[in-house]
Design a protein around this motif. Structure first.
Motif, PDB file in Angstrom:
ATOM      1  N   MET A   1     -19.546  43.062  15.327  1.00  0.00           N
ATOM      2  CA  MET A   1     -19.594  43.255  13.878  1.00  0.00           C
ATOM      3  C   MET A   1     -18.491  44.220  13.453  1.00  0.00           C
ATOM      4  O   MET A   1     -18.291  45.259  14.080  1.00  0.00           O
ATOM      5  CB  MET A   1     -20.962  43.812  13.464  1.00  0.00           C
ATOM      6  N   LEU A   2     -17.753  43.849  12.393  1.00  0.00           N
ATOM      7  CA  LEU A   2     -16.624  44.652  11.953  1.00  0.00           C
ATOM      8  C   LEU A   2     -16.991  45.629  10.839  1.00  0.00           C
ATOM      9  O   LEU A   2     -16.686  46.805  10.901  1.00  0.00           O
ATOM     10  CB  LEU A   2     -15.494  43.731  11.491  1.00  0.00           C
ATOM     11  N   LYS A   3     -17.675  45.130   9.799  1.00  0.00           N
ATOM     12  CA  LYS A   3     -18.125  46.007   8.722  1.00  0.00           C
ATOM     13  C   LYS A   3     -19.153  45.305   7.845  1.00  0.00           C
ATOM     14  O   LYS A   3     -19.267  44.084   7.842  1.00  0.00           O
ATOM     15  CB  LYS A   3     -16.942  46.464   7.874  1.00  0.00           C
ATOM     16  N   TYR A   4     -19.921  46.124   7.115  1.00  0.00           N
ATOM     17  CA  TYR A   4     -20.843  45.626   6.103  1.00  0.00           C
ATOM     18  C   TYR A   4     -20.096  45.554   4.772  1.00  0.00           C
ATOM     19  O   TYR A   4     -19.208  46.362   4.488  1.00  0.00           O
ATOM     20  CB  TYR A   4     -22.041  46.558   5.946  1.00  0.00           C
ATOM     21  N   SER A   5     -20.495  44.613   3.941  1.00  0.00           N
ATOM     22  CA  SER A   5     -19.905  44.491   2.613  1.00  0.00           C
ATOM     23  C   SER A   5     -21.005  44.189   1.601  1.00  0.00           C
ATOM     24  O   SER A   5     -21.798  43.253   1.789  1.00  0.00           O
ATOM     25  CB  SER A   5     -18.853  43.379   2.592  1.00  0.00           C
ATOM     26  N   LEU A   6     -21.059  44.989   0.550  1.00  0.00           N
ATOM     27  CA  LEU A   6     -22.064  44.818  -0.497  1.00  0.00           C
ATOM     28  C   LEU A   6     -21.373  44.398  -1.786  1.00  0.00           C
ATOM     29  O   LEU A   6     -20.466  45.073  -2.266  1.00  0.00           O
ATOM     30  CB  LEU A   6     -22.825  46.126  -0.724  1.00  0.00           C
ATOM     31  N   GLY A   7     -21.784  43.257  -2.348  1.00  0.00           N
ATOM     32  CA  GLY A   7     -21.271  42.792  -3.628  1.00  0.00           C
ATOM     33  C   GLY A   7     -22.301  43.002  -4.715  1.00  0.00           C
ATOM     34  O   GLY A   7     -23.495  42.743  -4.513  1.00  0.00           O
ATOM     35  N   ILE A   8     -21.861  43.527  -5.869  1.00  0.00           N
ATOM     36  CA  ILE A   8     -22.782  43.814  -6.977  1.00  0.00           C
ATOM     37  C   ILE A   8     -22.273  43.133  -8.237  1.00  0.00           C
ATOM     38  O   ILE A   8     -21.167  43.416  -8.698  1.00  0.00           O
ATOM     39  CB  ILE A   8     -22.920  45.327  -7.221  1.00  0.00           C
ATOM     40  N   ASP A   9     -23.066  42.219  -8.783  1.00  0.00           N
ATOM     41  CA  ASP A   9     -22.771  41.586 -10.075  1.00  0.00           C
ATOM     42  C   ASP A   9     -23.676  42.250 -11.108  1.00  0.00           C
ATOM     43  O   ASP A   9     -24.894  42.078 -11.073  1.00  0.00           O
ATOM     44  CB  ASP A   9     -23.025  40.085 -10.009  1.00  0.00           C
ATOM     45  N   ILE A  10     -23.066  42.999 -12.015  1.00  0.00           N
ATOM     46  CA  ILE A  10     -23.841  43.901 -12.871  1.00  0.00           C
ATOM     47  C   ILE A  10     -23.792  43.469 -14.328  1.00  0.00           C
ATOM     48  O   ILE A  10     -22.795  42.910 -14.796  1.00  0.00           O
ATOM     49  CB  ILE A  10     -23.318  45.348 -12.705  1.00  0.00           C
ATOM     50  N   SER A  11     -24.883  43.691 -15.039  1.00  0.00           N
ATOM     51  CA  SER A  11     -24.968  43.420 -16.473  1.00  0.00           C
ATOM     52  C   SER A  11     -25.665  44.605 -17.149  1.00  0.00           C
ATOM     53  O   SER A  11     -25.938  45.620 -16.517  1.00  0.00           O
ATOM     54  CB  SER A  11     -25.731  42.122 -16.740  1.00  0.00           C
ATOM     55  N   LYS A 106     -22.248  28.615 -10.782  1.00  0.00           N
ATOM     56  CA  LYS A 106     -22.066  30.027 -11.101  1.00  0.00           C
ATOM     57  C   LYS A 106     -23.376  30.627 -11.584  1.00  0.00           C
ATOM     58  O   LYS A 106     -23.987  30.137 -12.529  1.00  0.00           O
ATOM     59  CB  LYS A 106     -21.000  30.207 -12.186  1.00  0.00           C
ATOM     60  N   ASN A 107     -23.825  31.670 -10.888  1.00  0.00           N
ATOM     61  CA  ASN A 107     -24.936  32.492 -11.362  1.00  0.00           C
ATOM     62  C   ASN A 107     -24.759  33.891 -10.771  1.00  0.00           C
ATOM     63  O   ASN A 107     -23.847  34.126  -9.971  1.00  0.00           O
ATOM     64  CB  ASN A 107     -26.299  31.884 -10.995  1.00  0.00           C
ATOM     65  N   ASP A 108     -25.621  34.804 -11.158  1.00  0.00           N
ATOM     66  CA  ASP A 108     -25.453  36.198 -10.736  1.00  0.00           C
ATOM     67  C   ASP A 108     -25.535  36.361  -9.221  1.00  0.00           C
ATOM     68  O   ASP A 108     -24.794  37.140  -8.623  1.00  0.00           O
ATOM     69  CB  ASP A 108     -26.512  37.079 -11.419  1.00  0.00           C
ATOM     70  N   LYS A 109     -26.448  35.609  -8.595  1.00  0.00           N
ATOM     71  CA  LYS A 109     -26.622  35.722  -7.144  1.00  0.00           C
ATOM     72  C   LYS A 109     -25.373  35.235  -6.407  1.00  0.00           C
ATOM     73  O   LYS A 109     -24.905  35.870  -5.448  1.00  0.00           O
ATOM     74  CB  LYS A 109     -27.839  34.917  -6.715  1.00  0.00           C
ATOM     75  N   ILE A 110     -24.816  34.119  -6.865  1.00  0.00           N
ATOM     76  CA  ILE A 110     -23.608  33.580  -6.242  1.00  0.00           C
ATOM     77  C   ILE A 110     -22.420  34.500  -6.475  1.00  0.00           C
ATOM     78  O   ILE A 110     -21.594  34.722  -5.576  1.00  0.00           O
ATOM     79  CB  ILE A 110     -23.324  32.162  -6.788  1.00  0.00           C
ATOM     80  N   ASP A 111     -22.325  35.063  -7.673  1.00  0.00           N
ATOM     81  CA  ASP A 111     -21.232  35.992  -7.975  1.00  0.00           C
ATOM     82  C   ASP A 111     -21.304  37.227  -7.078  1.00  0.00           C
ATOM     83  O   ASP A 111     -20.272  37.713  -6.593  1.00  0.00           O
ATOM     84  CB  ASP A 111     -21.289  36.412  -9.443  1.00  0.00           C
ATOM     85  N   ALA A 112     -22.516  37.750  -6.867  1.00  0.00           N
ATOM     86  CA  ALA A 112     -22.687  38.914  -6.004  1.00  0.00           C
ATOM     87  C   ALA A 112     -22.269  38.589  -4.577  1.00  0.00           C
ATOM     88  O   ALA A 112     -21.617  39.388  -3.895  1.00  0.00           O
ATOM     89  CB  ALA A 112     -24.136  39.401  -6.043  1.00  0.00           C
ATOM     90  N   SER A 113     -22.637  37.393  -4.115  1.00  0.00           N
ATOM     91  CA  SER A 113     -22.254  36.964  -2.765  1.00  0.00           C
ATOM     92  C   SER A 113     -20.740  36.829  -2.654  1.00  0.00           C
ATOM     93  O   SER A 113     -20.144  37.209  -1.640  1.00  0.00           O
ATOM     94  CB  SER A 113     -22.935  35.624  -2.434  1.00  0.00           C
TER      95      SER A 113
END
Length: 364
Positions: A1-11, A106-113
């Motif tokens: 494993m190289l690194k963790y990545s967190l994506g946040i789609d915010i409103s 396109k939705n918030d979950k997909i954008d965050a991913s």
């Protein structure tokens, strides 16, 4: 494993978070995703959730979020103060990246991913909050701009009503009162900006030196400083030029050569506040701005393109005087900075190779 990545789609009300991992083979796998409320309690829940799913705490974590108006700032600040590395990308950059992935839904979950994947695969610049002094200054300068825009709209309406075949005296009277009220508020806001700057001796001293340039006022300087955090985030002129949207885009393919323009993919408030000062420094023949304007005009035969080049040159001059803490001395301005901006409207491949800082404010 190289690194963790967190994506946040915010409103405004909530945000979606997606935690992914990238391995040594550059494969990105989603570990967990969840929705949180966009307030302090939600930020606490997010940190707890991250700790729960981040099994190997020694592996680095990068967090990527979109610059959604001002709604991202509270979350970004909380995560920053919690010791996390946060990257904030412009909406158009995130949109183009997600489009390149071939996503049709396109939705918030997909954008965050998608943001998590973007943070995992790219080496993005770390976001840092503004200094408290410049946050307050930014609130004042943006309010001043909003009042100016509102006044312009009301004056246009007043002009139309006064020249209409069926004008109303009552409406005209109210509009005139509204313009007078706005004038008073604009004056009070300008005074508050001056008072705020004078409250910091170092900022006031540097601002006084920049004001030696005839044609540039305290509001312009305050706006540039507020939008750049006093130039704290910039280590080079190309970074600043890119942040303000003055970097050049070339449109060329094979034998076809399209128009070369500035990108405008940056902080539009900086470009807006430098519009009138560019006219002033040419009019008052400050330093070598007029010869520079005439040189660009003779080359392209477009006045506005020449004035945009003056805006860019003026921004670089403000940056130079601020960083060096020097007085405005026209004969001493032929430096490496001058060499960089001499070819204002020509393609700059060197600029494209420089590290570019994303502005969280491309809202027009």
């Amino acid at each position: 494993m190289l690194k963790y990545s967190l994506g946040i789609d915010i409103s405004k009300k909530d945000f979606h978070a997606c935690l992914s991992v990238i391995n040594t083979c550059q494969e990105v796998n989603v570990k967990a995703s969840r929705k949180f409320p966009n307030h302090t309690e939600g930020f606490r829940e997010l940190c707890t959730w991250i700790t729960k799913h981040r099994k190997e705490s020694n592996i680095p974590l990068c967090i990527t979020m979109e610059a959604t108006g001002v709604y991202f700032e509270a979350c970004a600040l909380y995560l920053f103060k919690s010791g996390h590395k946060v990257s904030v990308v412009l909406p158009n950059k995130a949109k183009q990246y997600l489009k390149a992935l071939g996503l049709k839904t396109k939705n918030d979950k997909i954008d965050a991913s998608g943001l998590a994947r973007m943070g995992a695969q790219q080496n993005l610049e770390n976001w840092e909050p503004l200094d408290d002094f410049f946050y307050s200054l930014r609130a004042l300068t943006r309010h001043h701009q909003s009042l100016q825009e509102l006044k312009t709209n009301i004056k246009n309406q007043l002009h139309a009503d006064m020249h209409s075949i069926y004008s109303s005296k009552a409406v005209i009277k109210q509009l005139k009162k509204l313009v007078a009220t706005l004038d008073k508020q604009i004056e009070e806001t300008a005074a508050a900006i001056s008072k705020h700057i004078s409250g910091n001796k170092e900022v006031a001293a540097k601002t006084d030196k920049i004001q030696q340039i005839k044609g540039i006022g305290i509001i312009t300087i305050a706006t540039v400083l507020a939008e750049t955090n006093g130039f704290a985030l910039f280590s080079s002129i190309p970074q600043l030029v890119s942040y303000a949207g003055y970097d050049v885009e070339e449109n060329q393919s094979g034998s076809r050569k399209g128009k070369t323009r500035i990108s405008k993919k940056g902080n539009s408030r900086i470009r807006r506040c430098l519009h009138l000062p560019a006219f002033n420094v040419v009019r008052y023949n400050m330093g070598d701005f007029r010869p520079f304007y005439e040189r660009i005009l003779s080359r392209h035969n477009q006045k506005m393109k020449a004035y945009v080049a003056v805006q860019k040159k003026l921004l670089v001059l403000i940056y130079t005087l601020w960083k060096k803490n020097e007085d405005f001395n026209p004969p001493a301005q032929t430096t490496e900075e001058e060499i960089f901006i001499n070819e204002e409207m020509e393609p700059s491949f060197a600029l494209a190779r420089q590290s570019q800082i994303n502005s969280p404010d491309e809202r027009g």
